[in-house]
Scaffold this motif. Structure first.
Motif, PDB file in Angstrom:
ATOM      1  N   TRP A   7      -6.269   8.133 -12.046  1.00 41.62           N
ATOM      2  CA  TRP A   7      -5.678   7.242 -11.034  1.00 41.62           C
ATOM      3  C   TRP A   7      -6.490   7.140  -9.750  1.00 41.62           C
ATOM      4  O   TRP A   7      -6.298   6.192  -8.986  1.00 41.62           O
ATOM      5  CB  TRP A   7      -4.275   7.727 -10.667  1.00 41.62           C
ATOM      6  N   PHE A   8      -7.331   8.126  -9.473  1.00 44.89           N
ATOM      7  CA  PHE A   8      -8.025   8.186  -8.186  1.00 44.89           C
ATOM      8  C   PHE A   8      -9.536   8.300  -8.364  1.00 44.89           C
ATOM      9  O   PHE A   8     -10.021   8.881  -9.338  1.00 44.89           O
ATOM     10  CB  PHE A   8      -7.543   9.404  -7.379  1.00 44.89           C
ATOM     11  N   GLY A  52       0.822  -1.205   0.000  1.00 43.19           N
ATOM     12  CA  GLY A  52       0.000   0.000   0.000  1.00 43.19           C
ATOM     13  C   GLY A  52       0.856   1.254   0.000  1.00 43.19           C
ATOM     14  O   GLY A  52       2.007   1.244   0.453  1.00 43.19           O
ATOM     15  N   ALA A  53       0.296   2.338  -0.532  1.00 41.41           N
ATOM     16  CA  ALA A  53       0.985   3.632  -0.564  1.00 41.41           C
ATOM     17  C   ALA A  53      -0.030   4.739  -0.276  1.00 41.41           C
ATOM     18  O   ALA A  53      -1.142   4.718  -0.805  1.00 41.41           O
ATOM     19  CB  ALA A  53       1.639   3.862  -1.917  1.00 41.41           C
ATOM     20  N   ILE A  54       0.388   5.682   0.567  1.00 43.45           N
ATOM     21  CA  ILE A  54      -0.440   6.836   0.904  1.00 43.45           C
ATOM     22  C   ILE A  54       0.345   8.091   0.547  1.00 43.45           C
ATOM     23  O   ILE A  54       1.504   8.238   0.940  1.00 43.45           O
ATOM     24  CB  ILE A  54      -0.803   6.876   2.398  1.00 43.45           C
ATOM     25  N   LEU A  78      -4.234   7.347   9.476  1.00 45.87           N
ATOM     26  CA  LEU A  78      -4.890   6.123   9.938  1.00 45.87           C
ATOM     27  C   LEU A  78      -6.170   5.868   9.150  1.00 45.87           C
ATOM     28  O   LEU A  78      -6.481   4.721   8.794  1.00 45.87           O
ATOM     29  CB  LEU A  78      -5.186   6.228  11.437  1.00 45.87           C
ATOM     30  N   LYS A  79      -6.905   6.936   8.868  1.00 43.00           N
ATOM     31  CA  LYS A  79      -8.126   6.796   8.074  1.00 43.00           C
ATOM     32  C   LYS A  79      -7.799   6.337   6.658  1.00 43.00           C
ATOM     33  O   LYS A  79      -8.485   5.472   6.094  1.00 43.00           O
ATOM     34  CB  LYS A  79      -8.892   8.118   8.045  1.00 43.00           C
ATOM     35  N   ALA A  80      -6.754   6.886   6.077  1.00 46.68           N
ATOM     36  CA  ALA A  80      -6.356   6.508   4.717  1.00 46.68           C
ATOM     37  C   ALA A  80      -5.891   5.057   4.664  1.00 46.68           C
ATOM     38  O   ALA A  80      -6.226   4.317   3.719  1.00 46.68           O
ATOM     39  CB  ALA A  80      -5.260   7.437   4.219  1.00 46.68           C
ATOM     40  N   ILE A  81      -5.124   4.640   5.649  1.00 47.40           N
ATOM     41  CA  ILE A  81      -4.647   3.252   5.700  1.00 47.40           C
ATOM     42  C   ILE A  81      -5.834   2.295   5.801  1.00 47.40           C
ATOM     43  O   ILE A  81      -5.895   1.273   5.116  1.00 47.40           O
ATOM     44  CB  ILE A  81      -3.681   3.070   6.882  1.00 47.40           C
ATOM     45  N   SER A  82      -6.802   2.639   6.646  1.00 52.22           N
ATOM     46  CA  SER A  82      -8.006   1.817   6.780  1.00 52.22           C
ATOM     47  C   SER A  82      -8.800   1.789   5.473  1.00 52.22           C
ATOM     48  O   SER A  82      -9.334   0.743   5.077  1.00 52.22           O
ATOM     49  CB  SER A  82      -8.874   2.350   7.921  1.00 52.22           C
ATOM     50  N   LEU A  83      -8.859   2.937   4.803  1.00 48.73           N
ATOM     51  CA  LEU A  83      -9.631   3.052   3.569  1.00 48.73           C
ATOM     52  C   LEU A  83      -9.137   2.096   2.486  1.00 48.73           C
ATOM     53  O   LEU A  83      -9.936   1.534   1.728  1.00 48.73           O
ATOM     54  CB  LEU A  83      -9.578   4.492   3.055  1.00 48.73           C
ATOM     55  N   ILE A  84      -7.820   1.895   2.419  1.00 50.21           N
ATOM     56  CA  ILE A  84      -7.279   0.991   1.399  1.00 50.21           C
ATOM     57  C   ILE A  84      -7.162  -0.446   1.915  1.00 50.21           C
ATOM     58  O   ILE A  84      -6.629  -1.319   1.216  1.00 50.21           O
ATOM     59  CB  ILE A  84      -5.923   1.475   0.841  1.00 50.21           C
ATOM     60  N   SER A 103      -2.480  -1.063  -3.564  1.00 49.89           N
ATOM     61  CA  SER A 103      -3.545  -0.190  -3.072  1.00 49.89           C
ATOM     62  C   SER A 103      -2.944   1.158  -2.681  1.00 49.89           C
ATOM     63  O   SER A 103      -1.890   1.207  -2.044  1.00 49.89           O
ATOM     64  CB  SER A 103      -4.227  -0.818  -1.851  1.00 49.89           C
ATOM     65  N   TYR A 104      -3.613   2.241  -3.043  1.00 52.24           N
ATOM     66  CA  TYR A 104      -3.064   3.551  -2.728  1.00 52.24           C
ATOM     67  C   TYR A 104      -4.188   4.587  -2.673  1.00 52.24           C
ATOM     68  O   TYR A 104      -5.272   4.384  -3.232  1.00 52.24           O
ATOM     69  CB  TYR A 104      -2.013   3.970  -3.757  1.00 52.24           C
ATOM     70  N   THR A 105      -3.897   5.702  -2.011  1.00 55.91           N
ATOM     71  CA  THR A 105      -4.837   6.816  -1.996  1.00 55.91           C
ATOM     72  C   THR A 105      -4.108   8.082  -1.579  1.00 55.91           C
ATOM     73  O   THR A 105      -2.911   8.075  -1.279  1.00 55.91           O
ATOM     74  CB  THR A 105      -6.041   6.538  -1.074  1.00 55.91           C
ATOM     75  N   ILE A 106      -4.858   9.171  -1.535  1.00 56.11           N
ATOM     76  CA  ILE A 106      -4.359  10.477  -1.105  1.00 56.11           C
ATOM     77  C   ILE A 106      -4.877  10.767   0.293  1.00 56.11           C
ATOM     78  O   ILE A 106      -6.026  10.462   0.620  1.00 56.11           O
ATOM     79  CB  ILE A 106      -4.837  11.582  -2.071  1.00 56.11           C
ATOM     80  N   ALA A 107      -4.038  11.371   1.132  1.00 54.32           N
ATOM     81  CA  ALA A 107      -4.449  11.866   2.447  1.00 54.32           C
ATOM     82  C   ALA A 107      -3.995  13.321   2.529  1.00 54.32           C
ATOM     83  O   ALA A 107      -2.820  13.593   2.781  1.00 54.32           O
ATOM     84  CB  ALA A 107      -3.830  11.042   3.568  1.00 54.32           C
TER      85      ALA A 107
END
Length: 220
Positions: free
Chosen positions: A129-130, A5-7, A152-158, A105-109
């Protein structure tokens, strides 16, 4: 160790817009008879939400006036973006494509508020990409940076555990947030030639420098 995963922090990390934000704040400060150097902005403001910044600048400010000030400053900022033709960070597009190909898995925070999220998707075509509904931004539902809640929210989200994730950050306040989320790895993105000597994390100036081998292939 391999990560799945990547944030990404956004401003100053995926999008190197620090100078534009500083200029927009200078315009705002001049109108409101305030002053702050770019170095002070980096130390005291970068990484924080507009709400938290304005509450510190104007103790006791009302919610209505906070909203008015945010829109005032961000209108200037967005206009500067359109005039600049600024694109994503060096190497970011290739790296995002790599994550897609590898099934990471990745997202923006981001500490940015809703007033800029739609703008970024339009201006930078982030939908490539998003999913706008699956990023984490400052919606007022959690404590902002330097608290770890956003990461923490972003990590949970992915759907990952902190140890499985790499966080990319540029701001000191954001690095404090990332550190306290206890991820598997933190990488500093030096987009503004800052002194990161107090932080014992690897530093990159382009996403081309990221070691692809640390990400496990999730496509089998």
């Amino acid at each position: 160790m391999h990560f799945s995963g990547a944030i990404f922090d956004f401003n100053g990390t995926l999008f190197w817009d620090t100078e534009l934000h500083n200029t927009a704040w200078d315009v705002f400060f001049e109108k409101h008879h305030l002053s702050m150097s770019d170095s002070e902005k980096f130390q005291k403001m970068h990484g924080k939400s507009n709400v938290d910044i304005l509450k510190e600048l104007f103790p006791g400010i009302s919610d209505a006036d906070i909203r008015k000030c945010i829109l005032e400053k961000e209108r200037v900022y967005q206009d500067l973006c359109w005039k600049s033709s600024l694109s994503l960070a060096p190497g970011a597009i290739d790296f995002l494509n790599f994550l897609v190909d590898r099934g990471i898995s990745y997202t923006i925070a981001t500490s940015s508020g809703e007033e800029n999220i739609g703008f970024y998707f339009e201006y930078l075509k982030l939908f490539r990409w998003f999913d706008v509904h699956h990023i984490v931004y400052n919606d007022g539902s959690f404590k902002g940076k330097p608290h770890p809640d956003i990461y923490l929210k972003a990590i949970s989200l992915i759907g990952k555990q902190p140890s499985e994730v790499v966080i990319f950050e540029d701001a000191f306040i954001g690095l404090s947030s990332a550190r306290d989320a206890n991820p598997g790895k933190i990488i500093i993105v030096d987009s503004d030639n800052q002194d990161y000597s107090e932080w014992n994390y690897p530093i990159i100036k382009s996403f081309d420098e990221v070691d692809r081998n640390m990400f496990a292939n999730q496509r089998g």
